[in-house]
Design a protein around this motif. Structure first.
Motif, PDB file in Angstrom:
ATOM      1  N   HIS A   1       0.816  -1.225   0.000  1.00  0.00           N
ATOM      2  CA  HIS A   1       0.000   0.000   0.000  1.00  0.00           C
ATOM      3  C   HIS A   1       0.846   1.270   0.000  1.00  0.00           C
ATOM      4  CE1 HIS A   1      -3.430  -2.500   0.581  1.00  0.00           C
ATOM      5  NE2 HIS A   1      -2.927  -3.009   1.692  1.00  0.00           N
ATOM      6  N   GLU A   2       2.134   1.098   0.167  1.00  0.00           N
ATOM      7  CA  GLU A   2       3.016   2.253   0.247  1.00  0.00           C
ATOM      8  C   GLU A   2       2.976   3.033  -1.065  1.00  0.00           C
ATOM      9  OE1 GLU A   2       7.020   2.068   2.804  1.00  0.00           O
ATOM     10  OE2 GLU A   2       7.141   1.224   0.795  1.00  0.00           O
ATOM     11  N   SER A   3       3.002   4.351  -0.963  1.00  0.00           N
ATOM     12  CA  SER A   3       2.922   5.155  -2.179  1.00  0.00           C
ATOM     13  C   SER A   3       4.196   4.976  -3.004  1.00  0.00           C
ATOM     14  CB  SER A   3       2.717   6.628  -1.834  1.00  0.00           C
ATOM     15  OG  SER A   3       3.950   7.217  -1.476  1.00  0.00           O
ATOM     16  N   PHE A   4       4.034   5.173  -4.321  1.00  0.00           N
ATOM     17  CA  PHE A   4       5.148   5.008  -5.250  1.00  0.00           C
ATOM     18  C   PHE A   4       6.320   5.911  -4.864  1.00  0.00           C
ATOM     19  CE2 PHE A   4       7.298   6.240  -9.223  1.00  0.00           C
ATOM     20  CZ  PHE A   4       7.717   4.996  -9.647  1.00  0.00           C
ATOM     21  N   VAL A   5       5.988   7.170  -4.548  1.00  0.00           N
ATOM     22  CA  VAL A   5       7.025   8.149  -4.207  1.00  0.00           C
ATOM     23  C   VAL A   5       7.828   7.677  -2.991  1.00  0.00           C
ATOM     24  CG1 VAL A   5       7.454  10.526  -3.453  1.00  0.00           C
ATOM     25  CG2 VAL A   5       5.666  10.063  -5.146  1.00  0.00           C
ATOM     26  N   LYS A   6       7.109   7.198  -1.952  1.00  0.00           N
ATOM     27  CA  LYS A   6       7.762   6.769  -0.723  1.00  0.00           C
ATOM     28  C   LYS A   6       8.653   5.556  -0.975  1.00  0.00           C
ATOM     29  CE  LYS A   6       6.099   7.680   3.920  1.00  0.00           C
ATOM     30  NZ  LYS A   6       5.004   7.636   4.867  1.00  0.00           N
ATOM     31  N   ARG A   7       8.136   4.615  -1.805  1.00  0.00           N
ATOM     32  CA  ARG A   7       8.871   3.382  -2.049  1.00  0.00           C
ATOM     33  C   ARG A   7      10.160   3.654  -2.815  1.00  0.00           C
ATOM     34  NH1 ARG A   7       4.717   0.212  -4.134  1.00  0.00           N
ATOM     35  NH2 ARG A   7       5.485   0.634  -6.221  1.00  0.00           N
TER      36      ARG A   7
END
Ligand code: UDP
Ligand code: MG
Length: 314
Positions: free
Chosen positions: A125-131
């Motif tokens: 569920h982690e956002s693309f930016v964060k990952r």
């Protein structure tokens, strides 16, 4: 004698989560000797009052309130400094670090681990930016840093008293708790866990704030432009050195086989460009060292305490 476990919880505007985190920690720790140390990092909501109510009923709960918001890193630092436990666990107040795992952490410690590190499971569920951001961060810091950072490791940690004693010797202001704990060494064990959704309220760390934190961990905000200047100097130096070598070989050694007729003025220009490049490059380097020195020399207190409850050390 039974070993004392200190649980340090930094809190900033967590009024909806305090009661739940207190109840769940108490349940998970029942049967052990423990203290819970809430460090209120200048909350502006009801957080302080709610903790004071809990303190009034439960002697195992201790409380520190900062005079303003100093950052989570400082709250955790203060918590570790005043904890008396044989082991200290740091845990977020928003229940993303499940207190039910405490017995597992403690078991690892009893089996000999001096530091137990919670490692985030892959989170779909982690956002693309964060990952992507976190992947790039670990790539960079592992290349240019002097210690190895384990990707996805978190602030959900247990440290032995001996690690805490070493941690407390650090006086640097611009600190990332995790970075210092990774630096001090000791026997480590990893516990993989699934990060829960933030229970209530919103994360104080937006992508922008996270990026800032990462940047300060890697190069620190204000040295970035200076490094760019250093690199620019290095580029100018390299470029003019190549040009200079070409002139020396083509004109002076080989007698101008290409018929370029390079003027003396042009040669001097290249020489000056080279020297300017060297100067700019070294200025960038010196500025970088100076900033480090200035930060340490300022020697500000790391935090200011408003008041404490049930804490002997202050
Ligand atoms: N926190 C703090 N000071 C701050 C920001 C956050 O003490 O300036 C605390 C917060 O109450 C929580 C923990 O640090 O217990 C992690 O914060 P948050 O959940 O906002 O961060 P994230 O989980 O997004 O990294
Ligand atoms: Mg959180």
């Amino acid at each position: 004698m039974k070993k004392l476990i200190s649980i340090v919880v930094p809190v900033y505007n967590e009024q909806e989560n305090i009661q739940a985190v207190y109840t769940r920690i108490s349940a998970a720790m029942s049967g052990s000797t423990y203290e819970i140390l809430f460090v209120n990092d200048g909350s502006t909501d009801m957080t302080g009052g709610i903790i004071e109510d809990i303190v009034a009923q439960d002697k195992k709960v201790k409380y520190i309130e900062f005079s303003r918001n100093f950052s989570k890193e400082m709250a955790v630092t203060a918590g570790i400094q005043v904890s008396r436990g044989d082991a200290i666990v740091t845990l977020d107040a928003d229940l993303q670090h499940p207190p039910e795992l405490l017995p597992e952490f403690i078991a690892c410690w009893e089996q000999g681990a001096e530091m137990v590190i919670g490692v985030r499971d892959i989170d779909v569920h982690e956002s693309f930016v964060k990952r992507v951001g976190s992947r790039i961060f670990y790539k960079i810091i592992n290349v240019i840093g002097d210690i190895e950072f384990v990707p996805r490791s978190t602030d959900f940690r247990l440290i032995d008293r001996r690690v805490a004693d070493e941690f407390n010797k650090f006086t640097e202001r611009n600190r990332i708790t995790r970075g210092i704990l990774d630096w001090v060494g000791f026997k480590k064990k990893h516990v993989i866990f699934r990060v829960a959704e933030r229970s209530r309220g919103t994360s104080s760390y937006s992508n922008r704030k996270l990026f800032k934190l990462a940047l300060s961990a890697v190069i620190s905000h204000s040295t970035f432009p200076l490094r760019i200047i250093g690199y620019l100097g290095a580029f100018i130096t390299f470029f003019s050195a190549v040009l200079g070598l070409f002139i020396i070989v083509e004109d002076i050694l080989l007698g101008d086989p290409f018929g370029l007729n390079i003027s003396g003025t042009a040669m001097i220009a290249v020489l000056i460009l080279f020297l300017i490049g060297v100067v700019i490059m070294w200025l960038g380097l010196i500025a970088f060292y100076m900033l480090n020195i200035q930060r340490e020399v300022m020697n500000r207190p790391m935090y200011v305490i408003h008041h404490t409850r049930n804490v002997q050390k202050f």
